[in-house]
Design a protein around this motif. Structure first.
Motif, mmCIF file in Angstrom:
data_model
loop_
_atom_site.group_PDB
_atom_site.id
_atom_site.type_symbol
_atom_site.label_atom_id
_atom_site.label_comp_id
_atom_site.label_asym_id
_atom_site.label_seq_id
_atom_site.Cartn_x
_atom_site.Cartn_y
_atom_site.Cartn_z
ATOM 1 N N UNK A 131 5.183 0.646 -10.668
ATOM 2 C CA UNK A 131 4.394 1.101 -9.529
ATOM 3 C C UNK A 131 4.511 0.122 -8.366
ATOM 4 N N UNK A 132 4.485 -1.176 -8.666
ATOM 5 C CA UNK A 132 4.600 -2.196 -7.623
ATOM 6 C C UNK A 132 5.973 -2.194 -6.988
ATOM 7 N N UNK A 133 7.025 -2.097 -7.814
ATOM 8 C CA UNK A 133 8.391 -2.055 -7.279
ATOM 9 C C UNK A 133 8.579 -0.839 -6.377
ATOM 10 N N UNK A 134 8.039 0.302 -6.796
ATOM 11 C CA UNK A 134 8.164 1.514 -5.983
ATOM 12 C C UNK A 134 7.443 1.355 -4.649
ATOM 13 N N UNK A 135 6.255 0.746 -4.667
ATOM 14 C CA UNK A 135 5.540 0.498 -3.412
ATOM 15 C C UNK A 135 6.342 -0.421 -2.496
ATOM 16 N N UNK A 136 7.020 -1.399 -3.094
ATOM 17 C CA UNK A 136 7.803 -2.338 -2.295
ATOM 18 C C UNK A 136 8.948 -1.632 -1.591
ATOM 19 N N UNK A 137 9.687 -0.825 -2.336
ATOM 20 C CA UNK A 137 10.803 -0.087 -1.748
ATOM 21 C C UNK A 137 10.293 0.919 -0.726
ATOM 22 N N UNK A 138 9.166 1.517 -1.030
ATOM 23 C CA UNK A 138 8.571 2.482 -0.108
ATOM 24 C C UNK A 138 8.218 1.817 1.215
ATOM 25 N N UNK A 139 7.659 0.625 1.140
ATOM 26 C CA UNK A 139 7.235 -0.059 2.357
ATOM 27 C C UNK A 139 8.386 -0.594 3.176
ATOM 28 N N UNK A 140 9.480 -1.018 2.498
ATOM 29 C CA UNK A 140 10.607 -1.599 3.217
ATOM 30 C C UNK A 140 11.586 -0.553 3.719
ATOM 31 N N UNK A 141 11.649 0.594 3.041
ATOM 32 C CA UNK A 141 12.564 1.644 3.465
ATOM 33 C C UNK A 141 11.982 2.474 4.581
ATOM 34 N N UNK A 194 13.508 1.561 -13.438
ATOM 35 C CA UNK A 194 13.728 0.254 -12.826
ATOM 36 C C UNK A 194 15.147 0.137 -12.275
ATOM 37 N N UNK A 195 16.110 0.721 -12.971
ATOM 38 C CA UNK A 195 17.497 0.669 -12.493
ATOM 39 C C UNK A 195 17.652 1.434 -11.188
ATOM 40 N N UNK A 196 17.044 2.622 -11.112
ATOM 41 C CA UNK A 196 17.151 3.418 -9.887
ATOM 42 C C UNK A 196 16.460 2.713 -8.725
ATOM 43 N N UNK A 197 15.274 2.179 -8.978
ATOM 44 C CA UNK A 197 14.562 1.460 -7.911
ATOM 45 C C UNK A 197 15.385 0.254 -7.460
ATOM 46 N N UNK A 254 10.345 9.772 -1.278
ATOM 47 C CA UNK A 254 11.221 10.009 -2.426
ATOM 48 C C UNK A 254 10.967 9.092 -3.606
ATOM 49 N N UNK A 255 11.147 7.810 -3.379
ATOM 50 C CA UNK A 255 11.277 6.873 -4.484
ATOM 51 C C UNK A 255 10.081 6.857 -5.425
ATOM 52 N N UNK A 256 8.859 6.721 -4.938
ATOM 53 C CA UNK A 256 7.753 6.577 -5.887
ATOM 54 C C UNK A 256 7.576 7.761 -6.824
ATOM 55 N N UNK A 257 7.699 8.960 -6.303
ATOM 56 C CA UNK A 257 7.363 10.141 -7.104
ATOM 57 C C UNK A 257 8.540 10.622 -7.926
ATOM 58 N N UNK A 258 9.705 10.726 -7.303
ATOM 59 C CA UNK A 258 10.848 11.336 -7.972
ATOM 60 C C UNK A 258 11.366 10.457 -9.097
ATOM 61 N N UNK A 259 11.444 9.154 -8.873
ATOM 62 C CA UNK A 259 11.991 8.259 -9.897
ATOM 63 C C UNK A 259 11.148 8.299 -11.165
ATOM 64 N N UNK A 306 0.839 -1.190 0.000
ATOM 65 C CA UNK A 306 0.000 0.000 0.000
ATOM 66 C C UNK A 306 0.871 1.236 0.000
ATOM 67 N N UNK A 307 0.337 2.289 -0.549
ATOM 68 C CA UNK A 307 1.030 3.573 -0.529
ATOM 69 C C UNK A 307 0.931 4.155 0.879
ATOM 70 N N UNK A 308 2.093 4.627 1.403
ATOM 71 C CA UNK A 308 2.179 5.149 2.759
ATOM 72 C C UNK A 308 1.695 4.095 3.754
ATOM 73 N N UNK A 309 2.343 2.939 3.681
ATOM 74 C CA UNK A 309 1.996 1.864 4.609
ATOM 75 C C UNK A 309 2.261 2.317 6.038
ATOM 76 N N UNK A 310 1.309 2.131 6.881
ATOM 77 C CA UNK A 310 1.408 2.617 8.253
ATOM 78 C C UNK A 310 0.654 3.904 8.480
ATOM 79 N N UNK A 311 0.235 4.549 7.367
ATOM 80 C CA UNK A 311 -0.545 5.764 7.500
ATOM 81 C C UNK A 311 -2.008 5.446 7.759
#
Length: 651
Positions: free
Chosen positions: A243-253, A189-192, A260-265, A146-151
């Protein structure tokens, strides 16, 4: 945020049965080598699968033919997304990284791919694709992404739908020029993948590497001139996967990665989708309708070549992506400062694209202009709305540069007492500087025509604002609390940022004009002020005389090879034969005002000998017909009736 040092095995990465089980030497290699191998698999699979898809597409008639609302001008094979999907699946399966994601995620990706495939084959309705994207997002939520997991739940769930559906369609919409969507997907994909590796989720980095490899491999066949298009099945699949990869990094970071990651990349496709959506809504044009009003189409219309446009957007995407790595371990305040700078820049660039009025098919730009202008004039009166927009932009820039100056002076994290003073003083600094800018008349100019006087006024206003601000900070917080270096850095950043914003429109206009190729190709004989005036005149977007100026000829041999106005001095009149041949010249435009009759005859003979037209450009002032005063001419003895004026002597 610490870099991951654990191996794949210690992180629960089971390589048994994967490709690496057949490569014992790689079992003990660093994770980076495993990611690199997966990227190579993706590229190799694309090189094998894509030619097969091209052959199949031609046999089955899967071909995209030129249409009024499409950019390409020749039949091109479709369904490249089949190769992208197949290569990604093969690379992820062989690497064993598929175990990181549960079955709902893979099912969601498959649904999006087949929905795109059905649209390519049968042209299904937009709402049908939307329903599939909604179902795919539900599967992601079921799998725990989910986007903003924990929100707050009531905010996180709607943001997830907005993010997944928005990015999926953003990549789909930007797939309108050879190589663009594939290249942007490969960069994102490389940046993510790099971010995932930094925070210790190597399986995600491997999956991102597989997608990056597939997208990069597709570029071999898709870069201009494209041999195959990916179609909706490819662009929608890539968008959903990113979108899925960005959510994954967002949730684990940490919380910083969450922002940062979802929007800027994915800044480039997000900007394009936002820009097109806003302009089409204001124009009364359906958002889902195809068209040539996207960012890349407007850049080409403004003068860039297709290849230069694609490479430019690659560069912008890479800069935004790499910026996430550069500030990944910095404070939230610095991120917000950089985000403000980026937002102001993107809004300014979007306004330039709008104001340039490119000739797009089926897009009634004047309607947008009338509506927007009418609303702003009603709110602020006359052209005052431009001052209002400039004030808001300066407000954001002043805040961003003040924060950035502290981080540049003290490093990624300023000391606690300095940080507290910075946040406390920020509102006062903003108000004081904006007031001084207003008094200095920075909001009462037409900046797209700004020159040296406006630059001097800007520097003076910024200097005065910094000095008064420094004195105010000393009085409020004490001399020992405020570092002079912060004030100097802040002055440099503020002056540069506001100057870039003010002069950006003019710079962009001149840059695009220098690459525009309209009208006959001409070389200017002369390197005097009139020659420079001629170049500027021909580069005006609304000039009635279209010419593509390729360079200058000069009477001074030692000037050969020098540059002015982005054009080279190609040689003297003796170099006219090779110049005409090398640059395919149609005209020689003479601007030298004091040529003798003999020199004019020589130029005329040379032009006739090489089959080009000879024309004369000059500036003159003519009196009113009833005044009876003599005409003011440029000095060559010819009567001038226009300003500027171009006469001809055809070969």
């Amino acid at each position: 945020m610490e870099r991951a040092s654990a191996s794949l095995t210690s992180m629960g990465y089971d390589v048994t049965g994967s490709l690496f089980a057949f490569l014992p030497a790689l079992d003990s290699t660093p994770e980076s080598w495993m990611i690199a191998v997966t990227v190579g698999i993706g590229i190799l699979c694309m090189m094998l699968l894509t030619p097969l898809v091209i052959r199949l597409a031609k046999q089955l008639g899967w071909v995209a033919f030129p249409q009024e609302d499409r950019w390409h001008d020749r039949p091109v094979a479709l369904m490249g997304g089949i190769a992208i999907f197949g290569s990604s699946v093969v690379a992820v399966t062989l690497s064993g990284a598929y175990e990181f994601y549960s079955w709902p995620v893979w099912l969601a990706g498959g649904l999006v791919f087949f929905a795109g495939l059905a649209d390519d084959l049968y042209d299904i309705r937009p709402e049908a694709k939307l329903v599939v994207q909604i179902l795919a997002t539900v599967l992601l939520l079921y799998a725990g992404f989910a986007f903003w997991r924990g929100g707050p739940f009531w905010l996180s769930v709607p943001l997830t739908f907005l993010w997944v559906i928005g990015v999926t369609n953003a990549v789909n919409l930007i797939d309108g020029m050879d190589g663009l969507a594939a290249g942007l997907a490969a960069i994102a994909a490389s940046i993510i993948g790099l971010v995932a590796w930094m925070i210790g989720i190597t399986q995600v980095a491997v999956v991102a590497g597989a997608v990056a490899g597939a997208a990069a491999g597709f570029l071999i066949f898709n870069f201009q001139p494209a041999r195959i298009f990916m179609g909706d099945c490819g662009s929608m699949f890539l968008g959903f996967t990113l979108a899925t990869l960005a959510l994954t990094v967002q949730g684990k970071g940490g919380p910083f990665a969450a922002t940062l990651v979802p929007i800027v990349v994915l800044a480039v496709p997000i900007f394009d989708t936002t820009f097109v959506t806003i302009t089409r809504i204001l124009n009364g044009v359906p958002v889902t309708q195809g068209g040539t009003d996207h960012t890349m189409h407007r850049l080409v219309t403004l003068g860039l070549s297709e290849r230069r446009t694609v490479l430019l957007l690659y560069t912008v995407s890479a800069i935004f992506g790499l910026s996430t790595l550069a500030v990944y371990q910095s404070t939230a305040s610095l991120f917000y400062a950089l985000a403000l700078l980026a937002i102001v820049g993107l809004v300014g660039f979007g306004m330039y694209l709008w104001s340039a009025h490119p000739k797009t098919t089926g897009q009634p730009e004047p309607v947008f202009t009338q509506r927007f202008g009418a609303v702003m004039r009603a709110m602020f009166g006359g052209a005052g709305w431009k001052s209002f927009v400039g004030t808001v932009a300066d407000l954001l820039l002043v805040a961003a540069t003040f924060i950035a100056a502290h981080h540049l002076r003290f490093g990624a994290t300023p000391p606690g007492d300095v940080y507290e003073v910075m946040l406390t003083a920020l509102p006062a600094v903003i108000g004081l500087k904006i007031a001084i800018f207003y008094i200095a008349n920075l909001y009462h100019g037409i900046w797209r025509h700004a020159g040296t006087p406006e630059l001097v006024r800007l520097v003076g206003a910024s200097t005065l604002a910094s000095l008064i601000t420094y004195l105010g900070l000393i009085i409020a917080f004490g001399a020992n609390t405020i570092a002079p270096a912060v004030v100097v850095i802040d002055w440099m950043l503020t002056t540069g940022a506001i100057g870039l914003l003010r002069f950006g429109f003019r710079g962009l206009r001149q840059y695009f004009a220098s690459h525009r190729t309209e009208g006959p190709r001409a070389v200017i004989y002369g390197n005097d002020p009139t020659a420079l005036l001629a170049v500027r005149y021909f580069r005006q977007p609304d000039t009635e005389i279209d010419r593509t100026i390729v360079g200058f000829l000069s009477d001074e041999p030692d000037q050969q090879g020098l540059h002015t106005q982005g054009l080279s001095i190609l040689g003297t009149l003796d170099h006219l034969p090779e110049t005409c041949t090398q640059y395919d010249i149609d005209e020689v435009i003479v601007t030298a005002p004091n040529l003798s009759s003999e020199e004019k005859e020589i130029i005329q003979r040379e032009c006739i000998a090489h089959g080009v037209t000879c024309r004369y450009f000059s500036v003159s002032l003519d009196p009113h017909p009833e005044s009876g005063n003599a005409s003011l001419s440029s000095g060559d003895g010819a009567s001038r009736t226009d300003l500027p004026h171009m006469s001809s002597r055809s070969s």
